[in-house]
Motif scaffolding. Structure first.
Motif, PDB file in Angstrom:
ATOM      1  N   SER A 163       0.832  -1.212   0.000  1.00  0.00           N
ATOM      2  CA  SER A 163       0.000   0.000   0.000  1.00  0.00           C
ATOM      3  C   SER A 163       0.858   1.251   0.000  1.00  0.00           C
ATOM      4  O   SER A 163       0.603   2.200  -0.752  1.00  0.00           O
ATOM      5  CB  SER A 163      -0.904   0.033   1.232  1.00  0.00           C
ATOM      6  N   GLY A 169       1.123   4.057  -2.837  1.00  0.00           N
ATOM      7  CA  GLY A 169       0.873   5.465  -2.530  1.00  0.00           C
ATOM      8  C   GLY A 169       2.081   6.327  -2.823  1.00  0.00           C
ATOM      9  O   GLY A 169       1.960   7.435  -3.342  1.00  0.00           O
ATOM     10  N   GLY A 222       0.256   5.287  -7.045  1.00  0.00           N
ATOM     11  CA  GLY A 222      -1.123   5.654  -6.729  1.00  0.00           C
ATOM     12  C   GLY A 222      -2.099   4.498  -6.811  1.00  0.00           C
ATOM     13  O   GLY A 222      -1.737   3.361  -6.594  1.00  0.00           O
ATOM     14  N   ASN A 223      -3.341   4.792  -7.141  1.00  0.00           N
ATOM     15  CA  ASN A 223      -4.434   3.805  -7.115  1.00  0.00           C
ATOM     16  C   ASN A 223      -4.500   3.002  -8.414  1.00  0.00           C
ATOM     17  O   ASN A 223      -5.259   3.316  -9.310  1.00  0.00           O
ATOM     18  CB  ASN A 223      -5.779   4.522  -6.899  1.00  0.00           C
ATOM     19  N   VAL A 228      -2.742   3.701   1.262  1.00  0.00           N
ATOM     20  CA  VAL A 228      -2.258   4.237  -0.018  1.00  0.00           C
ATOM     21  C   VAL A 228      -2.402   5.750  -0.022  1.00  0.00           C
ATOM     22  O   VAL A 228      -1.465   6.490  -0.362  1.00  0.00           O
ATOM     23  CB  VAL A 228      -3.021   3.610  -1.213  1.00  0.00           C
ATOM     24  N   THR A 229      -3.558   6.232   0.387  1.00  0.00           N
ATOM     25  CA  THR A 229      -3.823   7.673   0.396  1.00  0.00           C
ATOM     26  C   THR A 229      -2.886   8.409   1.349  1.00  0.00           C
ATOM     27  O   THR A 229      -2.329   9.455   1.003  1.00  0.00           O
ATOM     28  CB  THR A 229      -5.296   7.932   0.788  1.00  0.00           C
ATOM     29  N   THR A 242       0.632   8.873   0.038  1.00  0.00           N
ATOM     30  CA  THR A 242       0.846   9.863  -1.026  1.00  0.00           C
ATOM     31  C   THR A 242       1.225  11.219  -0.450  1.00  0.00           C
ATOM     32  O   THR A 242       1.826  12.030  -1.144  1.00  0.00           O
ATOM     33  CB  THR A 242      -0.407  10.036  -1.910  1.00  0.00           C
ATOM     34  N   TRP A 285       6.684   7.680   4.246  1.00  0.00           N
ATOM     35  CA  TRP A 285       6.317   6.300   3.935  1.00  0.00           C
ATOM     36  C   TRP A 285       6.563   5.356   5.103  1.00  0.00           C
ATOM     37  O   TRP A 285       5.738   4.488   5.366  1.00  0.00           O
ATOM     38  CB  TRP A 285       7.026   5.813   2.679  1.00  0.00           C
TER      39      TRP A 285
END
Length: 193
Positions: free
Chosen positions: A52, A56, A60-61, A127-128, A131, A135
């Motif tokens: 994830s 991110g 991204g998604n 993930v969001t 971003t 991390w």
């Protein structure tokens, strides 16, 4: 990093409350030892949340969530059948089977949680968060938040196991796995019309 850790811990803990993963943790706690369930959850969460965070942080998604959900649904139906079948042991094979039983329990819990978490709201939240935030703090925080939330569910599962017959627990667990599997398969299908 500390802000990322705190934010992701709280966000994922709240996102996990009432989630299917908590019910899954509760179900596994009625079948396996608490430490086996918590280790399996931790390994799965570290793995899924590493992916994830990488998504991110990097791309991204971009997850094919429909195929993942379909595969997870089929696996959950398999867990339902396995739960109904039970783990009968005779005395002569008890030591070997209990060593295998620990490995089987860890594999079952880890696999189920990896499959359940792909495309789940806690994965998407991680993930969001990744971003916009550090991390490493996001990875550790989201893992801690999820393990704590599911640890609460393990405690509830242990209480249920003490107050219900093994037959009730086995059929209830199999029913929950079947419901989750069916729900995941149906939710992975494209909309009609």
């Amino acid at each position: 990093m500390l802000v990322s850790f705190a934010l992701s811990s709280v966000a994922v803990f709240l996102a996990e409350l009432g989630d299917k993963s908590q019910l899954l943790a509760m179900t596994f706690a009625t079948r396996y030892r608490a430490w086996q369930v918590l280790v399996g959850i931790s390994v799965a969460t570290l793995f899924v949340h590493a992916i994830s965070v990488a998504l991110g942080f990097g791309i991204g998604n971009a997850l094919p969530t429909q195929w993942v959900a379909l595969g997870a649904g089929v696996a959950f139906l398999g867990f339902a059948v396995w739960t109904l079948r039970g783990d009968e042991l005779d005395e002569s094979r008890h030591d070997t089977a209990s060593r295998r039983g620990v490995r089987a329990a860890l594999l079952a819990v880890t696999t189920a949680f990896v499959l359940a978490e792909f495309g789940d709201k806690t994965m998407l939240a991680t993930v969001t968060l990744a971003t916009r935030h550090d991390w490493f703090g996001t990875w550790l925080g989201s893992t801690v938040g999820m393990v704590v939330a599911d640890g609460l569910a393990v405690g509830v599962g242990l209480l249920l196991a003490r107050h219900l017959s093994s037959r009730t627990v086995r059929y209830g667990a199999a029913a929950l796995f079947a419901v989750f599997g069916g729900w995941m398969i149906v939710s992975s299908l494209p909309p009609i019309g």
